[in-house]
Enzyme design. Structure first.
Site, mmCIF file in Angstrom:
data_model
loop_
_atom_site.group_PDB
_atom_site.id
_atom_site.type_symbol
_atom_site.label_atom_id
_atom_site.label_comp_id
_atom_site.label_asym_id
_atom_site.label_seq_id
_atom_site.Cartn_x
_atom_site.Cartn_y
_atom_site.Cartn_z
ATOM 1 N N GLU A 107 88.815 34.663 3.404
ATOM 2 C CA GLU A 107 87.747 33.753 4.568
ATOM 3 C C GLU A 107 87.944 34.141 5.479
ATOM 4 O OE1 GLU A 107 91.337 30.618 4.304
ATOM 5 O OE2 GLU A 107 91.322 30.679 2.265
ATOM 6 N N CYS A 126 88.139 34.327 14.083
ATOM 7 C CA CYS A 126 88.546 34.746 13.488
ATOM 8 C C CYS A 126 88.534 35.668 11.691
ATOM 9 C CB CYS A 126 89.619 33.463 12.743
ATOM 10 S SG CYS A 126 91.462 32.928 12.631
ATOM 11 N N CYS A 133 98.109 39.156 1.573
ATOM 12 C CA CYS A 133 99.474 39.829 2.838
ATOM 13 C C CYS A 133 100.389 40.113 2.072
ATOM 14 C CB CYS A 133 99.258 39.041 3.865
ATOM 15 S SG CYS A 133 100.057 39.736 4.762
ATOM 16 N N CYS A 137 104.943 35.803 4.379
ATOM 17 C CA CYS A 137 106.041 34.490 5.480
ATOM 18 C C CYS A 137 106.381 33.751 4.224
ATOM 19 C CB CYS A 137 104.962 34.713 7.250
ATOM 20 S SG CYS A 137 105.002 35.837 7.475
ATOM 21 N N CYS A 140 103.306 30.803 5.112
ATOM 22 C CA CYS A 140 101.930 31.522 5.342
ATOM 23 C C CYS A 140 100.987 31.057 3.966
ATOM 24 C CB CYS A 140 101.390 32.516 5.558
ATOM 25 S SG CYS A 140 99.860 33.001 6.004
ATOM 26 N N CYS A 370 95.632 29.477 7.810
ATOM 27 C CA CYS A 370 94.356 30.914 7.442
ATOM 28 C C CYS A 370 95.350 31.485 5.341
ATOM 29 C CB CYS A 370 94.779 31.787 7.526
ATOM 30 S SG CYS A 370 96.616 32.576 8.229
HETATM 31 N N1 SAH Z 1 99.034 38.752 9.368
HETATM 32 C C1 SAH Z 1 99.045 38.773 11.285
HETATM 33 C C2 SAH Z 1 97.440 37.601 11.084
HETATM 34 C C3 SAH Z 1 97.128 36.488 10.488
HETATM 35 S S1 SAH Z 1 98.198 35.461 10.574
HETATM 36 C C4 SAH Z 1 100.123 37.215 11.787
HETATM 37 O O1 SAH Z 1 101.040 36.894 11.643
HETATM 38 O O2 SAH Z 1 100.019 37.849 12.994
HETATM 39 C C5 SAH Z 1 97.741 34.370 12.140
HETATM 40 C C6 SAH Z 1 99.307 33.835 12.532
HETATM 41 O O3 SAH Z 1 98.666 32.720 11.931
HETATM 42 C C7 SAH Z 1 100.249 34.167 12.318
HETATM 43 O O4 SAH Z 1 100.412 33.284 13.960
HETATM 44 C C8 SAH Z 1 100.972 33.230 11.785
HETATM 45 O O5 SAH Z 1 101.852 33.143 11.592
HETATM 46 C C9 SAH Z 1 100.192 31.542 11.938
HETATM 47 N N2 SAH Z 1 100.443 31.386 10.682
HETATM 48 C C10 SAH Z 1 99.910 32.020 9.575
HETATM 49 N N3 SAH Z 1 100.695 29.736 8.890
HETATM 50 C C11 SAH Z 1 100.354 28.680 9.718
HETATM 51 C C12 SAH Z 1 100.592 27.668 9.080
HETATM 52 N N4 SAH Z 1 100.693 27.414 7.940
HETATM 53 N N5 SAH Z 1 100.565 26.879 9.895
HETATM 54 C C13 SAH Z 1 100.641 27.496 11.499
HETATM 55 N N6 SAH Z 1 99.850 28.672 11.728
HETATM 56 C C14 SAH Z 1 100.179 29.420 10.775
HETATM 57 FE FE1 SF4 Z 2 100.881 37.800 6.512
HETATM 58 FE FE2 SF4 Z 2 100.763 35.196 6.785
HETATM 59 FE FE3 SF4 Z 2 102.883 36.432 7.940
HETATM 60 FE FE4 SF4 Z 2 100.443 37.003 9.232
HETATM 61 S S1 SF4 Z 2 101.590 34.642 8.833
HETATM 62 S S2 SF4 Z 2 101.668 38.241 8.315
HETATM 63 S S3 SF4 Z 2 99.038 36.893 7.027
HETATM 64 S S4 SF4 Z 2 102.030 35.972 5.540
#
Ligand code: SAH
Ligand code: SF4
Length: 394
Positions: A107, A126, A133, A137, A140, A370
């Site tokens: 995406e 973005c 990934c 997390c 996410c 994302c």
């Molecule tokens: N992997 C990197 C960059 C991609 S994620 C990172 O984690 O920083 C980009 C941002 O989106 C990160 O701050 C992540 O924590 C946030 N993010 C992921 N899932 C999310 C969600 N469901 N709601 C809001 N932000 C989210």
């Molecule tokens: Fe990976 Fe999502 Fe965690 Fe960023 S927030 S490190 S994309 S699992």
């Protein structure tokens, strides 16, 4: 865990053809030289690719026909197919679902911002750095998919060029601002799409160098941001780079106990090491660091958490900034805090002189967080086999 962080290979050959979007100008010069072509052609090609933004070789009118034919046979300009493009109702968010040459889906999102005061509009892409990934997390959608593979530099660059072409062809002006200047180019790139950019460090930096080139796209490094869940080696390497790229840290919790529950990577690189790496980064670069903090109702958003966060970051003084992000709900396990909880949380940070903002929610109607679009797409595909595209919401 140790095996998880693999060094990215700088893949510039995809299938038999060379993806020119993955090459720096000196690499393109070399590529031409190896084929007995004049190296001055590289600047002409770079100009077509990154300034004129042409999508094919036929349009490169100042190249001899023989070279154009050769390029068609031996090279390509990005290798992705658009599976769907959705526009939010307010017109400020556009989301692409792209299919890579091996069928994997990623995406990319374009966010458009109207001018503030006398300023200009902004157009931020973005960008995804990986398909899936590995860091898992819990809040996410991408993290819940697991890791497919790193994106090549060309696949990262192509995401930016797609929206750059779109804006060039149809500049955007914010609704209700008839006298503002329409924006026709990309002003910012954030590595905040799918994937962990520091896990794919080599290809990400290659892509950013290409997009930074004065002979091509010419986007200033200060308009680029890498967001990381805290891979220390990447933060250390970034502090040594010539490019002045911005750093954002996904912190999301003020204590190890809590952070490890939502971000497994914290077991490998705990908070104290992460904070130390940020101090080192600031010492080396003099640049501010943004700390992203996804607010999860009842999990990390209490006044106590805010005080702990403020105490953690207060030593950075004005060189730390907290971006509070109400979670975009992707699983039933989490919910977004109400406005009162967000206000109180921010107030405590402010009382401790920690600068902070809250990210305005946007694009909800097109699943902007994302990984959500791909998840929805794949769920839908499972339900209705044969469905290949999502409806475009205008
Ligand atoms: N992997 C990197 C960059 C991609 S994620 C990172 O984690 O920083 C980009 C941002 O989106 C990160 O701050 C992540 O924590 C946030 N993010 C992921 N899932 C999310 C969600 N469901 N709601 C809001 N932000 C989210
Ligand atoms: Fe990976 Fe999502 Fe965690 Fe960023 S927030 S490190 S994309 S699992």
């Amino acid at each position: 865990m140790r095996n998880m962080i693999r060094t990215a290979s700088s893949t510039i050959q995809t299938q038999e053809k060379t993806d020119l979007l993955a090459l720096t100008l000196p690499q393109l010069q070399q590529w031409l030289k190896e084929r007995g072509e004049a190296s001055f052609r590289a600047k002409q090609i770079y100009n077509w690719l990154f300034r004129q933004l042409v999508p094919d070789f036929a349009a490169m009118k100042n190249l001899p026909q023989t070279l154009r034919t050769r390029l068609e046979e031996e090279a390509s300009i990005g290798l992705m197919t658009v599976r769907s493009e959705q526009h939010s109702k307010d017109g400020r968010t556009r989301k692409l679902l792209l299919e890579l040459s091996d069928g994997r889906l990623i995406e990319t999102v374009l966010m458009l911002y109207p001018p503030i005061g006398d300023g200009s509009s902004r157009a931020t892409v973005c960008v995804s750095s990986q398909a899936g990934c590995a860091l898992g997390c819990t809040f996410c959608a991408t993290g819940q998919m697991g890791f497919d593979r790193h994106l090549t530099a060309g696949e990262i660059v192509a995401q930016v060029l797609y929206f750059a072409r779109e804006l060039k062809d149809a500049p955007w002006r914010a609704a209700g601002l008839p006298h503002s200047t329409p924006i026709d180019h990309i002003t910012n790139i954030v590595l905040m799409g799918m994937g962990e950019p520091m896990h794919n460090y080599t290809n990400v930096m290659q892509a950013l160098h290409i997009l930074n080139s004065n002979d091509g796209f010419n986007l200033g490094a200060r308009h680029m941001t890498i967001s990381t869940a805290g891979l220390l080696p990447g933060i250390q390497k970034l502090s040594q780079e010539d490019l002045q790229i911005n750093l954002a840290i996904s912190l999301h919790a003020p204590t190890n106990e809590l952070r490890s529950k939502t971000m497994p990577i914290n077991n490998r690189y705990p908070i104290e090491q992460l904070i130390e790496a940020c101090h080192e980064y600031i010492k080396a670069t003099g640049r501010q660091v943004t700390f992203e903090y996804v607010l999860l109702a009842g999990v990390n958003d209490t006044p106590e958490h805010a005080t702990q966060l403020a105490n953690l970051l207060a030593p950075f003084k004005q060189l730390a900034h907290v971006n509070c992000i109400p979670v975009n709900v992707t699983t039933a396990a989490y919910s977004t805090p109400g406005p009162d909880a967000i206000r109180t949380f921010r107030q405590i940070l402010t009382e401790h002189s920690v600068s902070n903002t809250v990210r305005a929610e946007r694009g909800d109607d097109i699943a902007a967080a994302c990984g959500q679009l791909r998840t929805r797409f794949e769920n839908r595909k499972n339900i209705a086999k044969g469905a290949t595209t999502l409806p475009i919401v205008q």
